[in-house]
Every structure is written in C-alpha cells, then in structure tokens.
Motif scaffolding. Structure first.
Motif, PDB file in Angstrom:
ATOM      1  N   ARG A 145      53.917  96.165  37.492  1.00  0.00           N
ATOM      2  CA  ARG A 145      54.390  95.009  37.296  1.00  0.00           C
ATOM      3  C   ARG A 145      55.417  94.806  36.472  1.00  0.00           C
ATOM      4  N   LYS A 146      56.018  95.642  36.378  1.00  0.00           N
ATOM      5  CA  LYS A 146      57.323  95.691  34.970  1.00  0.00           C
ATOM      6  C   LYS A 146      58.476  94.735  35.511  1.00  0.00           C
ATOM      7  N   ALA A 147      58.899  94.797  36.865  1.00  0.00           N
ATOM      8  CA  ALA A 147      59.812  93.953  37.398  1.00  0.00           C
ATOM      9  C   ALA A 147      59.270  92.310  37.207  1.00  0.00           C
ATOM     10  N   LEU A 148      58.015  92.080  37.623  1.00  0.00           N
ATOM     11  CA  LEU A 148      57.683  90.844  37.374  1.00  0.00           C
ATOM     12  C   LEU A 148      57.469  90.475  36.050  1.00  0.00           C
ATOM     13  N   ALA A 149      57.347  91.396  35.036  1.00  0.00           N
ATOM     14  CA  ALA A 149      57.325  90.898  33.566  1.00  0.00           C
ATOM     15  C   ALA A 149      58.582  90.577  33.201  1.00  0.00           C
ATOM     16  N   THR A 150      59.699  91.368  33.670  1.00  0.00           N
ATOM     17  CA  THR A 150      61.020  90.960  33.278  1.00  0.00           C
ATOM     18  C   THR A 150      61.276  89.752  33.754  1.00  0.00           C
ATOM     19  N   GLY A 151      61.093  89.299  35.079  1.00  0.00           N
ATOM     20  CA  GLY A 151      61.440  88.077  35.707  1.00  0.00           C
ATOM     21  C   GLY A 151      60.527  86.878  34.781  1.00  0.00           C
ATOM     22  N   VAL A 152      59.252  87.238  34.423  1.00  0.00           N
ATOM     23  CA  VAL A 152      58.585  86.194  33.722  1.00  0.00           C
ATOM     24  C   VAL A 152      59.370  85.990  32.385  1.00  0.00           C
ATOM     25  N   ILE A 153      59.609  86.779  31.817  1.00  0.00           N
ATOM     26  CA  ILE A 153      60.302  86.642  30.207  1.00  0.00           C
ATOM     27  C   ILE A 153      61.504  85.912  30.696  1.00  0.00           C
ATOM     28  N   MET A 154      62.337  86.187  31.730  1.00  0.00           N
ATOM     29  CA  MET A 154      63.641  85.563  31.838  1.00  0.00           C
ATOM     30  C   MET A 154      63.609  84.417  32.626  1.00  0.00           C
ATOM     31  N   THR A 155      62.351  84.030  33.023  1.00  0.00           N
ATOM     32  CA  THR A 155      62.207  82.528  33.272  1.00  0.00           C
ATOM     33  C   THR A 155      62.250  81.656  32.130  1.00  0.00           C
ATOM     34  N   ALA A 156      62.024  82.182  30.924  1.00  0.00           N
ATOM     35  CA  ALA A 156      62.248  81.384  29.705  1.00  0.00           C
ATOM     36  C   ALA A 156      63.636  81.002  29.480  1.00  0.00           C
ATOM     37  N   HIS A 157      64.496  82.140  29.872  1.00  0.00           N
ATOM     38  CA  HIS A 157      66.161  81.764  29.442  1.00  0.00           C
ATOM     39  C   HIS A 157      66.455  80.590  30.526  1.00  0.00           C
ATOM     40  N   GLN A 158      66.080  80.476  31.805  1.00  0.00           N
ATOM     41  CA  GLN A 158      66.375  79.612  32.618  1.00  0.00           C
ATOM     42  C   GLN A 158      65.693  78.306  32.234  1.00  0.00           C
ATOM     43  N   ALA A 159      64.359  78.314  31.757  1.00  0.00           N
ATOM     44  CA  ALA A 159      63.833  76.808  31.374  1.00  0.00           C
ATOM     45  C   ALA A 159      64.685  76.403  29.972  1.00  0.00           C
ATOM     46  N   GLY A 160      65.199  77.327  29.167  1.00  0.00           N
ATOM     47  CA  GLY A 160      66.012  76.973  28.246  1.00  0.00           C
ATOM     48  C   GLY A 160      67.244  76.180  28.942  1.00  0.00           C
ATOM     49  N   GLY A 161      67.849  76.868  29.925  1.00  0.00           N
ATOM     50  CA  GLY A 161      68.994  76.300  30.560  1.00  0.00           C
ATOM     51  C   GLY A 161      68.945  74.897  31.147  1.00  0.00           C
ATOM     52  N   ALA A 162      67.502  74.716  31.426  1.00  0.00           N
ATOM     53  CA  ALA A 162      66.907  73.431  32.273  1.00  0.00           C
ATOM     54  C   ALA A 162      66.948  72.519  31.135  1.00  0.00           C
ATOM     55  N   ILE A 163      66.473  72.868  30.248  1.00  0.00           N
ATOM     56  CA  ILE A 163      66.128  71.932  28.957  1.00  0.00           C
ATOM     57  C   ILE A 163      67.413  71.375  28.074  1.00  0.00           C
ATOM     58  N   ALA A 164      68.657  72.267  28.273  1.00  0.00           N
ATOM     59  CA  ALA A 164      69.539  71.860  27.524  1.00  0.00           C
ATOM     60  C   ALA A 164      70.358  70.581  27.946  1.00  0.00           C
ATOM     61  N   PRO A 165      70.453  70.627  29.261  1.00  0.00           N
ATOM     62  CA  PRO A 165      71.147  69.489  29.622  1.00  0.00           C
ATOM     63  C   PRO A 165      70.371  68.240  29.491  1.00  0.00           C
ATOM     64  N   LEU A 166      69.063  68.125  29.527  1.00  0.00           N
ATOM     65  CA  LEU A 166      68.221  67.134  29.371  1.00  0.00           C
ATOM     66  C   LEU A 166      68.338  66.634  27.400  1.00  0.00           C
ATOM     67  N   ILE A 167      68.517  67.597  26.980  1.00  0.00           N
ATOM     68  CA  ILE A 167      68.768  67.395  25.525  1.00  0.00           C
ATOM     69  C   ILE A 167      70.042  66.569  25.326  1.00  0.00           C
ATOM     70  N   ALA A 168      71.043  66.932  25.997  1.00  0.00           N
ATOM     71  CA  ALA A 168      72.478  66.356  26.044  1.00  0.00           C
ATOM     72  C   ALA A 168      72.576  65.059  26.615  1.00  0.00           C
ATOM     73  N   LEU A 169      71.576  64.932  27.574  1.00  0.00           N
ATOM     74  CA  LEU A 169      71.359  63.500  28.016  1.00  0.00           C
ATOM     75  C   LEU A 169      70.901  62.598  27.122  1.00  0.00           C
ATOM     76  N   GLY A 170      69.769  63.036  26.498  1.00  0.00           N
ATOM     77  CA  GLY A 170      69.019  62.053  25.550  1.00  0.00           C
ATOM     78  C   GLY A 170      69.638  61.851  24.305  1.00  0.00           C
ATOM     79  N   LEU A 171      70.726  62.649  23.847  1.00  0.00           N
ATOM     80  CA  LEU A 171      71.323  62.368  22.451  1.00  0.00           C
ATOM     81  C   LEU A 171      72.584  62.124  22.461  1.00  0.00           C
ATOM     82  N   VAL A 172      73.465  62.688  23.396  1.00  0.00           N
ATOM     83  CA  VAL A 172      74.981  62.531  23.422  1.00  0.00           C
ATOM     84  C   VAL A 172      75.466  61.011  23.217  1.00  0.00           C
ATOM     85  N   GLU A 173      74.896  60.081  24.002  1.00  0.00           N
ATOM     86  CA  GLU A 173      75.323  58.778  23.922  1.00  0.00           C
ATOM     87  C   GLU A 173      74.831  57.958  22.885  1.00  0.00           C
ATOM     88  N   SER A 174      73.649  58.306  22.381  1.00  0.00           N
ATOM     89  CA  SER A 174      72.923  57.642  21.460  1.00  0.00           C
ATOM     90  C   SER A 174      73.186  58.220  20.140  1.00  0.00           C
TER      91      SER A 174
END
Length: 439
Positions: A145-174
C-alpha cells in the motif's frame, strides 16, 4: 540493505498499527501546511497585481513565483542528502519552521524585493519537506500500500491548495492581502509542538547512521521490519547509487518526467486564476477554479494510489500524464462555466496525482536506505520545471497571449508520458533484475 521480517503478531498489533497511523497523520498535517503556503501566493496574485500592491506586475509576479520554486529546488535537493547526515526528524522541523517564519515575513514585507526574498526562503522550507514526508509514509506503511500512502499524504498538499483560495476570498477584501499570509502561518505555530512529540526518527536512517539498537526499537514500536544494515561511512553513497552500473538512464528519465510534472503543477496551479480572469471569467469563479482543481487533486491521489498499488505506478504515470494533456488543453477552450468546473476538476485529478505517482515510482524503485536521496533529487530536478512553469505563464500573460498558456502546459503532459514510458523500457531492458516494484 537486508531486512529480517518482523513477527506477524508484531506487525498486526493494534498498538503498532495506531502508531503507524499517527506517523502518517502527522506527515499529512505538515504537508497540509506546505500546501497552504505553496498556493497562497497564487491566490492573492490577482488582488496584488490589480491593486498595484508592492508594484507587482504580471512579469514581476512570475519572477517572484520562480524565486519560490528555485528555493524549492535547492531545498528539495539538499533535504535528501542532509537527511542522511543529521536525521529525517530534525530536517522536517527545520523545514516547517523556515517556511512558517518566511510566510509571516511575506505578510509584513515593505517592498517587492523583500517580499521576493521571503518567498525564496519560504521555498527552501517548502521544497525540503515533501520528499521527506513521502519517505516517512512509505517506510511506516506495511504491505502493498505504499503508493496509496504516498497519495494519501499528498492529498494534504491539494487540501492546502483548496483552502488557500478560500482564505484569500475571506480576507483579501475585508482585511487586505497581508493578513492572508499572516493567517496562513498560524496553524503551524499550533501544530509544530504537537508534531515534535509524536514523530519518530526513521529506522532506516538510524540504521544507516550506525544506531542499530535505536532503529530496532522504533521498528518494534511501529510493527515494522527490523532494519539490519551496516553503517555507511561514505556520506555520498546514496547519491552514487542513483548512477551506479546501468542505473543512470533510468534516473535521468525519472528526472525529466518530474520536470514535466512539476512544470504542470506549478504553472497551472499558480496561473489558473489569473489566466481565467484574462479569458473573461469572473474573479470569484477564477479563484474557485483553483479550489476545484485542488479538490480534484485530492480525489486523484486516492484513485491513482489504489490503482498504482494494483497495476504499477509507472503505468499509471504514463496514462495519467497523457490524459492530463487533454484536460489541460480543454481549460483554454471557451466553455459554459458549469462545464468548465468539471474540466478543471478532472485536470486537477490527473495532473497532481500523476506527479505524485512519479514519487511513488521512484520510492519503490530504490532501496529504503537510498529512498530519501532518490526522492529528494527527483523532486529537486523536477523543480527546474516548477521554476520554468510560472515564468512561462507570466511571460505569456505579459505578452498578451494568455490563451497559449494551457496549450503549452498540455504539450508538457505529452512529454511526461513519453519520458516515463522510456524509463520503463530502460528498467525492463537494461536492468531487468532490479526493476523494483514501481510498475
């Protein structure tokens, strides 16, 4: 390196299993921070450029993006080698501390030059963390399951990438763009003390540095194979192993594939909101396209990881890169917004997990004692693509050719598919006895 199998009772122990899950979870959380700090720059770019903050233009913003990825290049290459010298655990915490401090620096930077310097320093830390986290995940995962483990850990990178625009949307204007960087650094200040207590040193690294008893203790605690390896007195042994015998063509082709993959990841990831804005889409949609791209990436990591463990990571890389070229090209086609969200989702599903399976391929291809170095160098050489991708996007935008950006990145996907196919040929033809388990 040779390994004595651990007892089935030890490997199956619920306590040991929980400890392995904790290691993967800590790595996931740290990579989440990496993902947020990586993508937050692209999320605030439209506001920074349109508002003239720090005097940023399209070309200057592209240059700063390349500074970041150049820092990642250096940090990635050094991390694999330095890990062999000082240990995996200290390198992890040094890298997270560096990119956290640098992100705070970005939020208080008085000029574009200082801002660029902090993004360069941020890149050092961001680049150093990823290959080590992947190596941790592969080492502390039992079974096929080592490839799956690699994929699971890297989902965090994409989760961070999904969260970053939401942080920007919530804070840039205000609150303004500066608060986007400052808020992005806060989670690390909370997580680091917890991670410091829960993350063990790597048994493979301990054994290679002559700490056999400590390696056996960590392995026993986590239900891993007991590592038995002679101490390596040559600090460059792991690097030499990448080229020894007839290994060098495979190594070079892995590097070229990683170049193509990271050119896609960072070129498309950084410039997607801005290019979509130039093509006439609303600002809100342009930012949410980045979220859709990264949500697709999360799904792709899990799908590709499961398939790679079943049929081989190399095969998945070839298929994924070929399909990526199709969907990235479609990003530049004028479609209804709803249809474009679907295309963006599938583009993200393919391009991020395609590059991650390059890491899974390399990690499975090499001995555990050499894995940190092999992953560090394949990611590091790929960072040249990460430098080139943002530069290319900025250059095309500055020249008024936004529509050519996605076509250029689509061609890059074709190159990645071809180079991994050629790497597979070299493994099967030149070194059939050492093909590893990468596919």
């Amino acid at each position: 390196m040779s390994q004595a199998p651990s007892s089935p009772e030890l490997t199956a122990s619920p306590v040991a299993a929980r400890r392995r899950v904790v290691v993967v979870a800590v790595c996931w959380a740290l990579v989440l921070l990496d993902g947020i700090d990586t993508f937050i720059y692209g999320s605030v770019l439209p506001d920074m450029i349109d508002g003239g903050h720090l005097g940023l233009t399209d070309a200057l913003a592209g240059n700063i993006g390349s500074y970041t990825t150049f820092g990642m290049l250096v940090g990635t290459i050094l991390s694999g080698t330095v890990t062999r010298w000082v240990g995996r655990r200290p390198t992890v915490f040094a890298s997270v501390g560096l990119f956290t401090v640098a992100t705070i620096g970005c939020g208080i930077a008085p000029s574009a030059a200082v801002f660029g310097l902090f993004r360069l320093l941020c890149g050092f830390g961001l680049g150093a963390l990823l290959p080590i986290a992947i190596a941790y995940g592969m080492e502390f995962t039992t079974g096929a399951r080592k490839a799956l483990a690699t994929g699971v850990i890297m989902t965090a990178h994409q989760a961070g990438g999904a969260i970053a625009p939401l942080i920007a949307l919530g804070l840039v204007e205000s609150a303004g763009w500066r608060w986007v960087f400052l808020v992005s650094a806060v989670p690390a200040l909370v997580l680091l003390p917890v991670a410091f207590r829960m993350l063990p040193e790597s048994p493979a690294i301990l054994a290679g540095r002559g700490h056999g008893e400590a390696a056996a203790s960590v392995a026993a605690d986590h239900g891993l194979d007991v590592v038995r390896a002679p101490e390596r007195t040559d600090r460059w042994e792991s690097l030499k192993a990448l080229f020894r015998g007839r290994q060098w063509p495979t190594t070079l082709l892995f590097w070229l594939t990683s170049f193509a993959g990271l050119m896609l990841v960072y070129g498309v990831g950084q410039w997607l909101p801005k290019i979509m804005g130039e093509l006439g889409y609303e600002t809100g949609d342009s930012l949410l396209f980045s979220t859709a791209l990264n949500v697709g990436g999360i799904v792709g990591m899990l799908v590709a990881g499961r398939l790679a463990d079943a049929v081989g990571a190399r095969r998945i890389v070839v298929i994924w890169f070929a399909l990526t070229s199709v969907f990235v090209y479609l990003l530049g086609v004028h479609l209804p917004v709803a249809a474009l969200y679907v295309v963006v989702f599938f583009a993200g599903l393919l391009l991020f997990s395609g590059q991650t399976m390059v890491y899974a391929t390399v990690g499975a291809h090499h001995d555990p004692a050499d894995r940190d170095t092999a992953l560090g160098w394949v990611a590091g050489m790929g960072r040249f693509g990460a430098v080139f991708g943002p530069w290319l996007g900025g250059t095309l935008l500055a020249a008024g050719h936004a529509e050519l950006g996605f076509a250029a990145f689509a061609l890059t996907g074709v190159v990645g598919a071809v180079t991994m196919a050629l790497a597979t040929v070299t493994i099967r033809v030149l070194r059939p006895a050492s093909a590893g388990t990468g596919g």
